[in-house]
Write a protein that holds these residues in place. Structure first.
Motif, short mmCIF file in Angstrom:
data_model
loop_
_atom_site.label_atom_id
_atom_site.label_comp_id
_atom_site.label_asym_id
_atom_site.label_seq_id
_atom_site.Cartn_x
_atom_site.Cartn_y
_atom_site.Cartn_z
N ARG A 325 7.53 8.72 117.91
CA ARG A 325 8.62 7.95 118.52
C ARG A 325 9.62 7.44 117.48
O ARG A 325 10.02 6.27 117.48
N GLY A 326 10.04 8.33 116.60
CA GLY A 326 11.10 8.00 115.67
C GLY A 326 10.67 7.27 114.42
O GLY A 326 11.50 6.92 113.58
N ILE A 327 9.37 7.03 114.26
CA ILE A 327 8.87 6.35 113.07
C ILE A 327 7.97 7.32 112.31
O ILE A 327 6.99 7.84 112.86
N SER A 328 8.31 7.57 111.05
CA SER A 328 7.55 8.49 110.21
C SER A 328 6.90 7.73 109.07
O SER A 328 7.56 6.93 108.39
N VAL A 329 5.62 7.96 108.88
CA VAL A 329 4.88 7.37 107.76
C VAL A 329 4.37 8.53 106.90
O VAL A 329 3.66 9.41 107.41
N ASP A 330 4.72 8.53 105.63
CA ASP A 330 4.37 9.65 104.75
C ASP A 330 3.67 9.15 103.50
O ASP A 330 3.91 8.04 103.02
N TYR A 331 2.82 10.03 102.98
CA TYR A 331 2.07 9.74 101.75
C TYR A 331 2.12 10.98 100.86
O TYR A 331 2.04 12.11 101.33
N ALA A 332 2.25 10.74 99.55
CA ALA A 332 2.22 11.83 98.58
C ALA A 332 1.37 11.43 97.38
O ALA A 332 1.41 10.27 96.93
N LEU A 333 0.61 12.38 96.88
CA LEU A 333 -0.13 12.22 95.63
C LEU A 333 0.58 13.07 94.60
O LEU A 333 0.60 14.30 94.69
N THR A 334 1.20 12.42 93.63
CA THR A 334 2.02 13.14 92.66
C THR A 334 1.47 12.94 91.26
O THR A 334 0.76 11.98 90.98
N ASN A 335 1.86 13.84 90.38
CA ASN A 335 1.41 13.79 88.99
C ASN A 335 2.64 13.65 88.10
O ASN A 335 3.03 14.58 87.42
N ILE A 336 3.24 12.47 88.17
CA ILE A 336 4.47 12.23 87.43
C ILE A 336 4.27 12.45 85.93
O ILE A 336 5.11 12.99 85.24
N GLY A 337 3.10 12.07 85.43
CA GLY A 337 2.84 12.20 84.00
C GLY A 337 2.49 13.61 83.59
O GLY A 337 2.32 13.88 82.41
N ASN A 338 2.33 14.52 84.55
CA ASN A 338 2.00 15.92 84.26
C ASN A 338 0.75 16.02 83.40
O ASN A 338 0.71 16.68 82.37
N GLY A 339 -0.30 15.36 83.85
CA GLY A 339 -1.57 15.42 83.13
C GLY A 339 -2.08 14.05 82.77
O GLY A 339 -1.51 13.02 83.14
N ASP A 340 -3.19 14.00 82.05
CA ASP A 340 -3.79 12.76 81.58
C ASP A 340 -4.12 11.78 82.70
O ASP A 340 -4.13 10.56 82.50
N ASP A 341 -4.37 12.32 83.89
CA ASP A 341 -4.79 11.51 85.04
C ASP A 341 -3.75 10.47 85.45
O ASP A 341 -4.09 9.44 86.03
N LEU A 342 -2.48 10.68 85.13
CA LEU A 342 -1.44 9.74 85.53
C LEU A 342 -0.93 10.08 86.93
O LEU A 342 0.25 10.33 87.14
N TYR A 343 -1.84 10.09 87.88
CA TYR A 343 -1.45 10.38 89.25
C TYR A 343 -0.89 9.12 89.90
O TYR A 343 -1.31 8.00 89.60
N SER A 344 0.06 9.33 90.80
CA SER A 344 0.69 8.20 91.49
C SER A 344 0.59 8.39 92.99
O SER A 344 0.78 9.49 93.51
N ASN A 345 0.30 7.29 93.66
CA ASN A 345 0.26 7.28 95.12
C ASN A 345 1.59 6.75 95.64
O ASN A 345 2.01 5.64 95.28
#
Length: 358
Positions: A325-345
């Motif tokens: 109904r017009g409301i979107s909730v999104d989640y992403a798991l990204t690796n901004i640091g490109n390694g070294d376990d620097l994942y971001s939610n």
């Protein structure tokens, strides 16, 4: 004096890390390039051709022409083990059948940094009451405008950006820049082009030299220089092609391939003295326009190891989304640091404001 050197040197590094790291045109205002909207980040930012909502003001302002109602978007994420906070808000609306408007605000910050320059007085006495805190924050305010061209399926738009960067009471800067974008849609195919900082974006710093000398003078035998008073952000170009596949009406798969180009030599997989480029690939599967699963890969880099051998690294991202109904909730798991376990939610919410007027 060893303790004094450690604490003040640490402060010095934190104060001017952003300014010195950004002192070349290659990496100025990099906080703007992180990206917005968990749906797009889950696809490794490969959305320049297909973007069609309030977040188009960031990815490609031409996409604002696909808006049918007023929309609001909010996003929050934490980077570098929750040290840095990234917040984003955007609003967009159609003006009439041939134009649309949008505005957005980004804040990337490290807050409550300890200022220990006054911890030890001239007599060598330690007084913890003399410790204060400060913040370093990067702000970007963008106004977007889009129009429909006479050619069927072709839209174009532009952004005007104001950049404000603050490092406590030590340094402040203002910057201004422009982006332009275009999209062309024909059937299930979409093409998008986004050119950022087309006139180059200039940041002019004002530095409190007295406070700077207070920090620098406390560390003996060091040769710290003032950061550059002017930074120049060179243009960037993103080109994308997207294709939508529909299966049995309820299942939709969207795929996009982008090429991100910078006009300077980097470690990108395609690199020369005048231009560097790296691809990005994004996939989105949607079921009954309600449930979404996303994946992507981008930031392909040639990385040289300690042994001198080069390896190919890339940044994988995944994400999910739910729309009702017009409301979107999104989640992403990204690796901004490109390694070294620097994942971001990363979490974001998009709201079609017309749902509140029904």
């Amino acid at each position: 004096m060893a303790l004094k050197k450690i604490v003040i040197t640490s402060l010095f590094v934190m104060c001017f890390a952003f300014a010195k790291a950004q002192s070349t045109a290659a990496y100025s205002n990099e906080f703007i390039n992180i990206g917005v909207d968990a749906a797009a980040l889950g696809m490794s930012n490969a959305v320049v051709a297909q973007t069609d909502d309030v977040n188009s003001g960031y990815w490609n302002p031409a996409g604002l022409m696909r808006l049918e109602q007023k929309e609001l978007s909010l996003m929050h994420s934490s980077y570098f083990a929750n040290i840095a906070q990234y917040n984003y808000a955007a609003f967009a609306m159609p003006i009439d059948d041939q134009s649309s408007f949008g505005a957005s605000l980004i804040r990337f910050s490290v807050d409550d940094i300890l200022n220990t320059t006054q911890l030890i007085d001239s007599q060598g006495n330690i007084n913890y009451d003399r410790i204060s805190t400060f913040s370093t924050a990067d702000w970007a305010f963008t106004v977007s405008y889009a129009r429909e061209a006479k050619l069927d399926g072709f839209t174009y738009g532009g952004n005007f950006k104001v950049i404000r960067r603050v490092i406590g009471e030590f340094a402040k800067s203002w910057g201004f820049g422009f982006d332009v974008g275009a999209q062309f849609k024909r059937g299930d195919w979409e093409i998008g082009v986004m050119a950022r900082d087309i006139t180059t974006t200039y940041n002019t710093w004002t530095i409190d030299e007295e406070k700077f000398e207070e920090v620098r003078g406390a560390v003996e035998n060091q040769n710290q220089d003032l950061p550059e008073t002017t930074e120049v952000t060179l243009p960037k170009l993103q080109i994308g092609v997207a294709r939508t596949f529909e299966f049995h009406y309820d299942h939709i798969l969207t795929a996009e391939v982008d090429l991100n180009m910078r006009f300077i030599q980097t470690n990108d997989i395609i690199s020369s003295s005048s231009v560097s480029a790296t691809p990005a690939i994004g996939l989105e599967y949607g079921y009954i326009d309600m449930v979404f699963v996303r994946a992507g890969a981008g930031n392909f880099q040639n990385v040289q190891g300690i042994d001198g051998d080069e390896t190919l690294n890339f940044q994988p991202n995944i994400g999910v989304g739910f729309k009702y109904r017009g409301i979107s909730v999104d989640y992403a798991l990204t690796n901004i640091g490109n390694g070294d376990d620097l994942y971001s939610n990363v979490f974001s919410v998009n709201i079609d404001l017309s749902v509140f007027s029904r």
